[in-house]
Scaffold this motif. Structure first.
Motif, mmCIF file in Angstrom:
data_model
loop_
_atom_site.group_PDB
_atom_site.id
_atom_site.type_symbol
_atom_site.label_atom_id
_atom_site.label_comp_id
_atom_site.label_asym_id
_atom_site.label_seq_id
_atom_site.Cartn_x
_atom_site.Cartn_y
_atom_site.Cartn_z
ATOM 1 N N UNK A 10 -8.714 -21.223 30.807
ATOM 2 C CA UNK A 10 -8.479 -20.154 29.540
ATOM 3 C C UNK A 10 -8.462 -18.770 30.211
ATOM 4 N N UNK A 11 -8.023 -18.725 31.515
ATOM 5 C CA UNK A 11 -8.024 -17.302 32.141
ATOM 6 C C UNK A 11 -6.916 -16.514 31.579
ATOM 7 N N UNK A 12 -5.876 -16.951 31.358
ATOM 8 C CA UNK A 12 -4.555 -16.322 30.818
ATOM 9 C C UNK A 12 -5.041 -15.811 29.299
ATOM 10 N N UNK A 13 -5.371 -16.677 28.414
ATOM 11 C CA UNK A 13 -5.775 -16.167 26.967
ATOM 12 C C UNK A 13 -7.179 -15.048 27.265
ATOM 13 N N UNK A 14 -8.272 -15.269 28.212
ATOM 14 C CA UNK A 14 -9.088 -14.275 28.133
ATOM 15 C C UNK A 14 -8.327 -12.926 28.831
ATOM 16 N N UNK A 34 -16.195 -0.865 16.799
ATOM 17 C CA UNK A 34 -16.077 -1.627 15.759
ATOM 18 C C UNK A 34 -14.796 -2.483 15.773
ATOM 19 N N UNK A 35 -14.554 -3.413 14.956
ATOM 20 C CA UNK A 35 -13.264 -4.334 14.989
ATOM 21 C C UNK A 35 -13.605 -5.482 16.013
ATOM 22 N N UNK A 36 -13.097 -6.536 15.802
ATOM 23 C CA UNK A 36 -13.281 -7.614 16.795
ATOM 24 C C UNK A 36 -11.891 -8.479 16.745
ATOM 25 N N UNK A 37 -11.672 -9.405 17.942
ATOM 26 C CA UNK A 37 -10.563 -10.291 17.889
ATOM 27 C C UNK A 37 -11.021 -11.737 18.439
ATOM 28 N N UNK A 38 -10.079 -12.485 18.218
ATOM 29 C CA UNK A 38 -10.490 -14.010 18.466
ATOM 30 C C UNK A 38 -9.277 -14.566 18.777
ATOM 31 N N UNK A 39 -9.287 -15.799 19.660
ATOM 32 C CA UNK A 39 -8.134 -16.731 19.952
ATOM 33 C C UNK A 39 -8.592 -17.898 20.072
ATOM 34 N N UNK A 40 -7.796 -18.831 19.484
ATOM 35 C CA UNK A 40 -8.126 -20.357 19.504
ATOM 36 C C UNK A 40 -8.323 -21.070 20.689
ATOM 37 N N UNK A 41 -9.051 -21.790 21.185
ATOM 38 C CA UNK A 41 -8.989 -22.489 22.492
ATOM 39 C C UNK A 41 -9.471 -24.208 21.948
#
Length: 224
Positions: A10-14, A34-41
């Motif tokens: 998942x290096x690219x996604x990170x 503040x704020x936050x992000x996520x991506x599906x793995x």
């Protein structure tokens, strides 16, 4: 369990997640930590950690969780207090690959009055519907807040959060960021239009034509 066993490569996604997070504050969409992000793995999601300035954050600081909030790797940082929001949105929207939550000034100003963004401008369609809803208020980090947001995002790719901020989702992190920029721009225009009174709105037939035009031009389809 080794990282490679539970997460895969998942290096690219990170790297992408850190890069987009750092762009949030520079774009004016967010302030401070503040704020936050996520991506599906595979097996869950990667989410930004709690209380760490984005300019100090590295790929190793990101937190891997399953959709119930259980860590996929030992020795990680504490996840964002809004991890549940990200997990619940991803669980409810299998087509979405990324979720972005931020506190942009204009969109949040509207949310502080529980005001959605109506069809005052055709670009409201960029979020997938004829308006951009405002989810009811609930304490941050709670299941109640997640439930409100999931409902407000039905057939939408963005919603405001009462007395809180903005949430967007997309087919990737860049798509979620693009929609956030569009919504904040619309919020600024709407607030300025309100200085002259309530603006006239496009009706259902006019918005249907906008959606058809978007579809015909493939406008925004990479975000769906």
């Amino acid at each position: 369990m080794a990282r490679a066993e539970c997460l895969g490569n998942d290096d690219v996604l990170r790297q992408q997640l850190v890069a987009v997070a750092r762009r949030l504050n520079g774009s004016g969409l967010n302030q401070g930590t503040s704020g936050n992000l996520s991506v599906r793995i595979d097996g869950g999601l990667l989410v930004t950690p709690s209380s760490l300035p984005y300019e100090q954050m590295t790929t190793g600081d990101l937190v891997a969780l399953d959709l119930s909030g259980q860590p996929l790797q030992s020795g990680q940082r504490r996840p964002s207090s809004e991890w549940r929001l990200h997990a619940d949105v991803l669980a409810s929207r299998p087509e979405a690959q990324a979720v972005l939550h931020c506190h942009p000034v204009h969109a949040t100003a509207l949310a502080c009055h529980d005001r959605p963004i109506p069809a005052f401008h055709y670009m409201v369609a960029v979020a997938g519907g004829d308006d951009i809803r405002c989810a009811p208020y609930a304490t941050f980090g709670t299941a109640a807040l997640s439930a409100h947001v999931v409902r407000a995002l039905v057939e939408r790719q963005a919603c405001l959060m009462a007395r809180h901020g903005l949430v967007t989702l997309g087919s990737d992190l860049e798509a979620a960021l693009r929609i956030a920029v569009e919504v904040e721009t619309l919020a600024k225009m709407y607030l300025q239009a309100l200085q002259l009174g309530e603006p006239p709105l496009l009706d259902a037939e006019q918005m249907e034509a906008v959606h058809a035009q978007f579809k015909g031009l493939h406008y925004g389809q990479q975000d769906q």
